[in-house]
Design a protein around this motif. Structure first.
Motif, PDB file in Angstrom:
ATOM      1  N   GLY A 252       0.807  -1.210   0.000  1.00 12.62           N
ATOM      2  CA  GLY A 252       0.000   0.000   0.000  1.00 12.62           C
ATOM      3  C   GLY A 252       0.840   1.260   0.000  1.00 12.62           C
ATOM      4  O   GLY A 252       2.035   1.249   0.311  1.00 12.62           O
ATOM      5  N   SER A 253       0.197   2.366  -0.331  1.00 12.82           N
ATOM      6  CA  SER A 253       0.880   3.662  -0.381  1.00 12.82           C
ATOM      7  C   SER A 253       0.136   4.679   0.476  1.00 12.82           C
ATOM      8  O   SER A 253      -0.046   5.827   0.084  1.00 12.82           O
ATOM      9  CB  SER A 253       0.972   4.147  -1.833  1.00 12.82           C
ATOM     10  N   TYR A 254      -0.295   4.240   1.647  1.00 11.52           N
ATOM     11  CA  TYR A 254      -1.063   5.113   2.529  1.00 11.52           C
ATOM     12  C   TYR A 254      -0.170   6.182   3.160  1.00 11.52           C
ATOM     13  O   TYR A 254       0.995   5.933   3.469  1.00 11.52           O
ATOM     14  CB  TYR A 254      -1.748   4.277   3.611  1.00 11.52           C
ATOM     15  N   ASN A 255      -0.739   7.373   3.356  1.00 13.27           N
ATOM     16  CA  ASN A 255      -0.006   8.503   3.930  1.00 13.27           C
ATOM     17  C   ASN A 255      -0.130   8.475   5.455  1.00 13.27           C
ATOM     18  O   ASN A 255      -1.039   9.068   6.029  1.00 13.27           O
ATOM     19  CB  ASN A 255      -0.555   9.821   3.370  1.00 13.27           C
ATOM     20  N   LEU A 256       0.776   7.780   6.102  1.00 14.13           N
ATOM     21  CA  LEU A 256       0.669   7.562   7.539  1.00 14.13           C
ATOM     22  C   LEU A 256       0.862   8.837   8.360  1.00 14.13           C
ATOM     23  O   LEU A 256       0.441   8.895   9.512  1.00 14.13           O
ATOM     24  CB  LEU A 256       1.697   6.519   7.979  1.00 14.13           C
TER      25      LEU A 256
END
Length: 376
Positions: A252-256
């Motif tokens: 995934g490429s979630y913006n943590l």
């Protein structure tokens, strides 16, 4: 069901549906929009905005808000297998309508007074109604799937697939699964062509672990809520699921970095406190005053940190207190620009620091360290 390292994994956030079912929790329209904005900023794959029924007056506004502000955002509605609800849900033009049907005999008989054949017939008809009403994608949720007869649950799944559903969400409604039983549950649906999803409750503290296990063993979709909000003990925690996927599994490429601020906002609006030691978003999880750990962190942060704090918008905080050792004190003195005493002086300073920290029942701040180091 075998693991697949290359298989796509997606997250459904259901804070606005499942999370708002927490006792005493109510989000007004402003807060709901802020939650949607925060989730869109994180890159969540699907936002479930609520239950499709006319009494839920915010749904049309939220649906329009997403289409206008976040036109690429996939969003869905949870919906009972009732014609009126299906038609209303379809009128809001969601990306997906997620129909729910009880799968266990306990729920069918005790809650609805119905039988298995009724559920099969109703499920087929409801999917057909939703598609005929113009819903682009229909998902099916099997309520109480973890207590359902496996053969009957599979029969429901095959009926849903034949009727045109694209996804099957399996609900561990009362949180009784373990990672092992999640694997066995998913194996029931081997050969089913629909995308599988997993929806886990936290009654025995297993929700996040069960969700990750499901995603490792065949599920494409994992449900979660911010702070794990939900009925009883809640659901899988979005912050934990996202962080583990991104930071440990490179999925995934979630913006943590947006997680802490969004979580604090939801905590304030829901009346749920965030423990200082809460995984991923707790204020103290990157603070350390244990001598041997400080020694490792000063040499290489990876010795005692599973990931860089900056990846989740946090910062490292190395403290000097009752457990401080010589090396951490030397490092603190260097950081403060103070001269390094000889060995005996360093021993005396260490004892004074530890004594004052014990007396104050906390770590010491820079000014207190400075005063102890410069006093005779």
């Amino acid at each position: 069901m075998k693991k697949c390292a290359s298989r796509e994994i997606k997250i459904i956030d259901t804070t606005l549906r499942e999370g708002e079912q927490s006792p005493g929790v109510f989000f007004d329209l402003r807060v709901k929009k802020n939650i949607i904005s925060g989730l869109a900023g994180l890159g969540i794959d699907e936002i479930e905005i609520g239950v499709a029924c006319r009494e839920n007056g915010d749904l049309n506004i939220l649906a329009d808000y997403i289409r206008m502000i976040y036109p690429q955002q996939f969003f869905s509605l949870w919906c009972r297998c009732r014609e009126a609800d299906i038609l209303y849900g379809a009128s809001l033009r969601p990306s997906c309508l997620s129909l729910s049907i009880p799968a266990s005999d306990l729920h069918l008989e005790k809650k609805l007074g119905k039988n298995r054949q009724w559920a099969l017939n109703r499920l087929r008809r409801s999917i057909q109604q939703a598609l005929a009403a113009g819903v682009p994608r229909v998902s099916v949720g099997l309520e109480d799937a973890s207590r359902a007869d496996p053969e009957y649950a599979r029969e429901l799944a095959l009926a849903a697939e034949e009727a045109g559903a694209f996804r099957l969400r399996l609900a561990d409604t009362v949180g009784i699964c373990t990672p092992g039983s999640v694997i066995r549950l998913l194996e029931v649906f081997d050969g089913v062509k629909m995308e599988l999803g997993i929806h886990c409750h936290n009654d025995f503290g297993m929700a996040t672990a069960n969700t990750i296990t499901g995603l490792e063993h065949g599920a494409v979709w994992g449900d979660a809520t911010l702070l794990g909000l939900g009925e009883r003990a809640g659901n899988s925690r979005l912050e934990e699921v996202l962080a583990l996927l991104v930071l440990q599994k490179n999925r995934g490429s979630y913006n943590l970095k947006g997680l802490p601020e969004l979580s604090r906002m939801v905590a304030e609006e829901s009346g749920h406190e965030i423990s200082p030691s809460c995984p991923i978003i707790g204020e103290n999880i990157f603070s350390c005053d244990t001598g041997i750990h400080l020694q490792g962190l000063l040499a290489d942060p990876a010795t005692y940190e599973p990931f860089n704090p900056g990846l989740v918008g946090a910062s490292r905080n190395l403290l000097t207190g009752s457990k401080a050792g010589r090396r951490s004190i030397v490092a603190t003195l260097a950081r403060l620009g103070l001269p390094l005493p000889d060995e005996s002086g360093l021993t005396r300073l260490m004892r004074r620091i530890r004594s004052l920290a014990v007396e104050q029942k906390r770590s010491l701040d820079d000014q207190e360290i400075r005063e102890l180091a410069t006093s005779s």
